[in-house]
Design a protein around this motif. Structure first.
Motif, PDB file in Angstrom:
ATOM      1  N   MET A  57      26.790  88.776  65.570  1.00 39.85           N
ATOM      2  CA  MET A  57      27.986  88.142  65.016  1.00 39.85           C
ATOM      3  C   MET A  57      27.654  86.742  64.484  1.00 39.85           C
ATOM      4  O   MET A  57      28.195  86.319  63.457  1.00 39.85           O
ATOM      5  CB  MET A  57      29.093  88.067  66.076  1.00 39.85           C
ATOM      6  CG  MET A  57      29.612  89.426  66.490  1.00 39.85           C
ATOM      7  SD  MET A  57      30.729  89.327  67.902  1.00 39.85           S
ATOM      8  CE  MET A  57      32.300  89.227  67.049  1.00 39.85           C
ATOM      9  N   GLY A  58      26.774  86.053  65.149  1.00 38.60           N
ATOM     10  CA  GLY A  58      26.370  84.716  64.726  1.00 38.60           C
ATOM     11  C   GLY A  58      25.638  84.736  63.395  1.00 38.60           C
ATOM     12  O   GLY A  58      25.816  83.847  62.556  1.00 38.60           O
ATOM     13  N   GLN A  95      37.425  73.352  51.363  1.00 37.97           N
ATOM     14  CA  GLN A  95      37.868  72.843  52.660  1.00 37.97           C
ATOM     15  C   GLN A  95      38.587  73.939  53.449  1.00 37.97           C
ATOM     16  O   GLN A  95      38.382  74.100  54.656  1.00 37.97           O
ATOM     17  CB  GLN A  95      38.787  71.643  52.446  1.00 37.97           C
ATOM     18  CG  GLN A  95      39.012  70.826  53.681  1.00 37.97           C
ATOM     19  CD  GLN A  95      39.796  69.555  53.357  1.00 37.97           C
ATOM     20  OE1 GLN A  95      40.602  69.517  52.419  1.00 37.97           O
ATOM     21  NE2 GLN A  95      39.538  68.510  54.123  1.00 37.97           N
ATOM     22  N   GLN A  96      39.397  74.721  52.766  1.00 38.41           N
ATOM     23  CA  GLN A  96      40.108  75.828  53.407  1.00 38.41           C
ATOM     24  C   GLN A  96      39.120  76.888  53.901  1.00 38.41           C
ATOM     25  O   GLN A  96      39.246  77.402  55.022  1.00 38.41           O
ATOM     26  CB  GLN A  96      41.108  76.457  52.431  1.00 38.41           C
ATOM     27  CG  GLN A  96      41.945  77.553  53.041  1.00 38.41           C
ATOM     28  CD  GLN A  96      42.934  78.147  52.044  1.00 38.41           C
ATOM     29  OE1 GLN A  96      42.884  77.876  50.854  1.00 38.41           O
ATOM     30  NE2 GLN A  96      43.830  78.984  52.548  1.00 38.41           N
ATOM     31  N   ARG A  97      38.117  77.202  53.089  1.00 31.17           N
ATOM     32  CA  ARG A  97      37.111  78.189  53.515  1.00 31.17           C
ATOM     33  C   ARG A  97      36.297  77.691  54.698  1.00 31.17           C
ATOM     34  O   ARG A  97      35.942  78.464  55.596  1.00 31.17           O
ATOM     35  CB  ARG A  97      36.203  78.535  52.338  1.00 31.17           C
ATOM     36  CG  ARG A  97      36.920  79.432  51.323  1.00 31.17           C
ATOM     37  CD  ARG A  97      36.074  79.868  50.167  1.00 31.17           C
ATOM     38  NE  ARG A  97      34.774  80.335  50.534  1.00 31.17           N
ATOM     39  CZ  ARG A  97      33.708  80.241  49.722  1.00 31.17           C
ATOM     40  NH1 ARG A  97      33.815  79.699  48.535  1.00 31.17           N
ATOM     41  NH2 ARG A  97      32.540  80.697  50.111  1.00 31.17           N
ATOM     42  N   GLN A 102      35.378  78.079  60.630  1.00 35.25           N
ATOM     43  CA  GLN A 102      35.450  77.532  61.985  1.00 35.25           C
ATOM     44  C   GLN A 102      36.352  78.404  62.868  1.00 35.25           C
ATOM     45  O   GLN A 102      36.029  78.668  64.021  1.00 35.25           O
ATOM     46  CB  GLN A 102      35.967  76.092  61.955  1.00 35.25           C
ATOM     47  CG  GLN A 102      34.970  75.106  61.399  1.00 35.25           C
ATOM     48  CD  GLN A 102      35.558  73.715  61.221  1.00 35.25           C
ATOM     49  OE1 GLN A 102      36.764  73.517  61.300  1.00 35.25           O
ATOM     50  NE2 GLN A 102      34.694  72.742  60.940  1.00 35.25           N
ATOM     51  N   TYR A 103      37.476  78.849  62.321  1.00 32.40           N
ATOM     52  CA  TYR A 103      38.372  79.736  63.073  1.00 32.40           C
ATOM     53  C   TYR A 103      37.681  81.057  63.412  1.00 32.40           C
ATOM     54  O   TYR A 103      37.837  81.592  64.509  1.00 32.40           O
ATOM     55  CB  TYR A 103      39.663  80.016  62.300  1.00 32.40           C
ATOM     56  CG  TYR A 103      40.615  78.852  62.200  1.00 32.40           C
ATOM     57  CD1 TYR A 103      40.765  77.938  63.244  1.00 32.40           C
ATOM     58  CD2 TYR A 103      41.365  78.645  61.055  1.00 32.40           C
ATOM     59  CE1 TYR A 103      41.637  76.865  63.157  1.00 32.40           C
ATOM     60  CE2 TYR A 103      42.254  77.572  60.947  1.00 32.40           C
ATOM     61  CZ  TYR A 103      42.381  76.692  61.996  1.00 32.40           C
ATOM     62  OH  TYR A 103      43.248  75.635  61.896  1.00 32.40           O
ATOM     63  N   ALA A 104      36.914  81.570  62.459  1.00 29.09           N
ATOM     64  CA  ALA A 104      36.185  82.825  62.697  1.00 29.09           C
ATOM     65  C   ALA A 104      35.172  82.657  63.827  1.00 29.09           C
ATOM     66  O   ALA A 104      35.019  83.535  64.682  1.00 29.09           O
ATOM     67  CB  ALA A 104      35.491  83.282  61.421  1.00 29.09           C
TER      68      ALA A 104
END
Length: 190
Positions: A57-58, A95-97, A102-104
């Motif tokens: 996953m990383g 910035q959104q991506r 980070q959320y992922a």
């Protein structure tokens, strides 16, 4: 009369205090739980499973992060040439991506922790039951656990049955190896 009753009560109290209760010899032992989990085959396999899953996953996130970084570098080079309006729009998009990435990453870590936590809880319950059965079979009155949450402050080394327990649970695991249901389904599809 009251004095006689009082003297009789005191005499009985003294006599009863001098009687020593009959004690039973206890067969006790302890297990070094940290050492046990390090040597337990199923625990090692579980640890390796989630280490591998985390690495896979990383790597996916790492590729996305490299792509984003390359776009950010390109953005900096093109910002002046393409104008302020383009730079603001593209900057907000990047910035959104970055935030989504980070959320992922946080989601991946939480997923791994939840999955491994559930399996580890099941493994610990299974080991506790096996130790309980082992204690009954071997005639122990008490088996204590040592390690991170130490429940024994002192024990003679002769009471350490960790190696016996590790051998027993590894033998039980080898006799009935558990396979991951997802791995089974994937193998069936192939």
């Amino acid at each position: 009369m009251k004095k006689i009753v009082l003297l009789a009560t005191i005499a009985l109290t003294i006599i009863s205090c001098n009687e020593t209760p009959k004690t039973k010899d206890f067969k006790t032992a302890y297990v070094d739980t940290g050492k046990m989990m390090e040597q337990y085959t199923e625990a090692k396999q579980l640890d390796e499973k989630y280490k591998t899953k985390g690495e896979v996953m990383g790597r996916e996130l790492e590729v996305a992060a490299k792509n984003l970084k390359a776009e950010m570098n390109s953005f900096q080079q093109n910002a002046v040439a393409k104008g302020q309006a383009w730079a603001q729009q593209k900057g907000a998009e990047l910035q959104q991506r970055e935030q989504q990435l980070q959320y992922a990453q946080q989601g991946m870590l939480q997923q791994l922790q939840q999955e491994s936590g559930k399996e580890m809880d099941t493994l610990v319950k299974s080991v506790k039951k096996l130790i309980k059965d082992y204690g009954k079979e071997k005639g122990y009155d008490y088996i204590y656990g040592t390690g991170d949450a130490a429940t024994v402050l002192y024990a003679k080394d002769t009471y350490d049955i960790t190696n016996d327990v590790v051998k027993m649970i590894n033998d039980k695991f080898a006799a009935n190896p558990k396979t991951d249901k997802k791995e089974e389904k994937a193998a069936e599809k192939k």
